[in-house]
Write a protein that holds these residues in place. Structure first.
Motif, PDB file in Angstrom:
ATOM      1  N   CYS A  98      -0.503  12.471  32.986  1.00 31.80           N
ATOM      2  CA  CYS A  98      -0.483  12.235  34.425  1.00 31.80           C
ATOM      3  C   CYS A  98       0.720  11.386  34.787  1.00 31.80           C
ATOM      4  O   CYS A  98       1.414  10.883  33.934  1.00 31.80           O
ATOM      5  N   GLY A  99       0.956  11.235  36.053  1.00 30.82           N
ATOM      6  CA  GLY A  99       2.090  10.453  36.510  1.00 30.82           C
ATOM      7  C   GLY A  99       3.347  11.295  36.570  1.00 30.82           C
ATOM      8  O   GLY A  99       3.365  12.468  36.225  1.00 30.82           O
ATOM      9  N   THR A 100       4.408  10.680  37.024  1.00 34.56           N
ATOM     10  CA  THR A 100       5.697  11.353  37.116  1.00 34.56           C
ATOM     11  C   THR A 100       6.535  10.931  35.921  1.00 34.56           C
ATOM     12  O   THR A 100       6.899   9.769  35.790  1.00 34.56           O
ATOM     13  N   LEU A 101       6.829  11.880  35.045  1.00 33.07           N
ATOM     14  CA  LEU A 101       7.597  11.596  33.845  1.00 33.07           C
ATOM     15  C   LEU A 101       8.965  12.249  33.927  1.00 33.07           C
ATOM     16  O   LEU A 101       9.123  13.314  34.511  1.00 33.07           O
ATOM     17  N   THR A 102       9.945  11.608  33.306  1.00 34.48           N
ATOM     18  CA  THR A 102      11.285  12.182  33.210  1.00 34.48           C
ATOM     19  C   THR A 102      11.258  13.309  32.174  1.00 34.48           C
ATOM     20  O   THR A 102      10.328  13.381  31.349  1.00 34.48           O
TER      21      THR A 102
ATOM     22  N   GLN B 281      10.808  11.768  28.775  1.00 33.70           N
ATOM     23  CA  GLN B 281       9.442  11.331  28.524  1.00 33.70           C
ATOM     24  C   GLN B 281       8.529  12.518  28.218  1.00 33.70           C
ATOM     25  O   GLN B 281       7.683  12.438  27.330  1.00 33.70           O
ATOM     26  N   ILE B 282       8.709  13.616  28.919  1.00 33.64           N
ATOM     27  CA  ILE B 282       7.917  14.822  28.655  1.00 33.64           C
ATOM     28  C   ILE B 282       8.210  15.332  27.248  1.00 33.64           C
ATOM     29  O   ILE B 282       7.286  15.670  26.488  1.00 33.64           O
TER      30      ILE B 282
ATOM     31  N   ALA C  34       2.726   7.423  30.822  1.00 34.99           N
ATOM     32  CA  ALA C  34       2.104   8.587  31.443  1.00 34.99           C
ATOM     33  C   ALA C  34       0.874   8.233  32.272  1.00 34.99           C
ATOM     34  O   ALA C  34       0.703   8.736  33.374  1.00 34.99           O
TER      35      ALA C  34
END
Length: 128
Positions: free
Chosen positions: A9-13, A16-17, A46
């Motif tokens: 969840c959240g906004t990952l770069t 990061q993904i 995340a």
């Protein structure tokens, strides 16, 4: 940990993904968290779950932020046999995002070295 990975969840770069969902590794020495010396809490990038306290962080010389212990129940491990070696992979217990690996060559009191990708963490300093 089960073999399934929960959606992060959240906004990952994209980095990061790649690391957290694709079980990747950031370049050694690339994380600004290697140099973080303030007192505070390291959270999952995340899902924001608390993972490590600064009091357990130490300089391992590995090129990644290292900790000798995780918060109780914060992480799970799974055997990783990729790259021709056997290691213990560390995941966030809440979202199952890949964090790094743990090795039995850390300092006292645990003897563990949680070698964690900095992009998998968010640092929250304690209030002044």
């Amino acid at each position: 940990m089960t073999g399934k990975t929960a959606p992060l969840c959240g906004t990952l770069t994209p980095e990061q993904i790649r690391v957290m969902h694709g079980h990747g590794t950031e370049r050694p020495g690339s994380s600004p968290l290697n140099f973080e010396k303030r007192t505070g809490l390291y959270r999952c990038a995340a899902c924001n779950a608390p993972l490590f306290r600064s009091e357990t962080k130490y300089e391992s010389g590995s090129g990644w932020p290292s900790y000798y212990d995780a918060l109780p129940g914060a992480v799970e491990t799974q055997t990783d046999t990729s790259h021709g070696m056997t290691r213990l992979e560390v995941h966030c217990a809440s979202c199952k995002g890949h964090l790094g690996h743990v090795f039995p060559d850390g300092p006292r009191p645990t003897g563990q070295r949680y070698c964690i990708n900095g992009v998998a963490l968010d640092f929250v300093p304690d209030p002044a």
